[in-house]
Design an enzyme around this catalytic site. Structure first.
Site, PDB file in Angstrom:
ATOM      1  N   GLU A  57       0.831  -1.208   0.000  1.00 47.76           N
ATOM      2  CA  GLU A  57       0.000   0.000   0.000  1.00 47.76           C
ATOM      3  C   GLU A  57       0.868   1.262   0.000  1.00 47.76           C
ATOM      4  OE1 GLU A  57      -0.588  -2.664   1.829  1.00 47.76           O
ATOM      5  OE2 GLU A  57      -2.525  -3.323   1.050  1.00 47.76           O
ATOM      6  N   HIS A 127     -11.487  -6.031   7.998  1.00 50.55           N
ATOM      7  CA  HIS A 127     -12.212  -5.732   6.767  1.00 50.55           C
ATOM      8  C   HIS A 127     -13.472  -4.927   7.034  1.00 50.55           C
ATOM      9  CE1 HIS A 127      -9.756  -9.271   5.748  1.00 50.55           C
ATOM     10  NE2 HIS A 127      -9.737  -8.794   4.519  1.00 50.55           N
TER      11      HIS A 127
END
Length: 322
Positions: A57, A127
């Site tokens: 990321e 998540h």
């Protein structure tokens, strides 16, 4: 269209209109992204404009900053907002400050970062998070969150064309659940402008993203008691539409803010502080916050963790009975 189709349509329009728009992220190429938001875009625009990245990321946003600084219009996808934190430094210390530190000689204004966020899909603690408040603390960014397909398309096109780096957070619970009429044509919705969904006289209910559906259910419950709720979708967290919110509170005298993120340090705190500063003498009751709990996001207790319509309805009643 559902929200995923609207996002895909917006990306297609942006790429067709501007050859400098480039999409990249983990599995966004042939696979079309983990939720298929970028389906078929590599087939149409080639591997040079829609391609996969390594699982890094920080690298994705660092690369995006470089591309944007060279004049491209990168749209970078972080697969889940829970995984955006390795890129935190690149976003808050590089993207947000690029224009400022160079004395406006350079900027990364073409950068848009898309990321799914929020609970409601039994995704557990890695998540399901809603990290908008972390980034709202950083001047130089814009933060946008749509609640339906029409907003998703119009706001995403506006974000891609905005001359500032934009964090575009997509409520993944609504990706396929939210369906509505969406114009095929190119259109934009203004960033930084709230949407008054429903006018009312007794209390203002404020939220964003997937929480708007919950707020509307709470307003329907309150309506059965004769309570007339005004409902506002903030749409942009940074900058946020202070005038629209305060004008509403000056009219109703009461405010309930609801978001999925935990209570402590959540963006409702910033809203409550600003509204009490501007509307103190007009408030009929304390501003109430209905939020996620101050715990890591749970799996089996997800429903208890999230603010639902009953919790908001209870806050409405407490405010009216204060």
């Amino acid at each position: 269209m559902n929200m995923l189709q609207a996002i895909n349509n917006a990306l297609n329009i942006a790429m067709a209109a501007n050859p400098r728009v480039v999409l990249f992220g983990e599995d966004v190429g042939v696979f079309g992204g983990v939720f298929r938001a970028t389906s078929h875009l590599q087939d149409k625009y080639g591997r040079e404009r829609c391609f996969n990245t390594p699982l890094t990321e920080q690298g994705i946003i660092g690369f995006a900053n470089g591309l944007a600084a060279q004049g491209s219009t990168p749209v970078a996808e972080i697969q889940f907002a829970d995984y955006i934190f390795p890129a935190f430094d690149q976003i808050v210390n590089e993207a947000a400050k690029f224009r400022y530190r160079s004395g406006d000689l350079f900027d990364v204004g073409g950068l848009t970062i898309r990321t799914p966020y929020g609970g409601g899909i039994a995704g557990g603690l890695y998540h399901s998070q809603s990290p908008e408040a972390y980034f709202a603390h950083t001047p130089g960014l814009k933060i946008v969150i749509p609640r339906n397909p029409h907003q998703a398309k119009g706001l995403l096109l506006a974000a891609i064309r905005d001359p500032n780096p934009v964090l575009f957070m997509e409520p993944k619970r609504l990706y396929r659940a939210s369906v509505g009429e969406v114009p095929e044509a190119d259109y934009e919705l203004p960033l930084g402008v709230a949407d008054v969904i429903r006018e009312g006289r007794d209390i203002t209910l404020l939220g964003w993203g997937a929480q708007m559906e919950v707020i509307e259910k709470a307003a329907a419950l309150a309506e059965q008691d004769g309570i007339d709720c005004e409902i506002i979708d903030l749409r942009s967290i940074l900058p946020w539409d202070i005038e629209t919110v305060c004008d509403s509170v000056l009219k109703t005298g009461r405010l309930v803010v609801s978001h999925e993120a935990p209570l402590t340090g959540g963006f409702a705190s910033e809203i409550a502080a600003t509204v009490q500063e501007r509307c103190f003498l007009y408030l009929e009751a304390p501003i109430r916050r209905v939020t996620g709990l101050d715990t890591p996001f749970p799996l089996v207790l997800e429903k208890e963790h999230l603010p639902d319509e009953l919790k908001i309805y209870e806050a409405i009643k407490q405010s009216l009975n204060y």
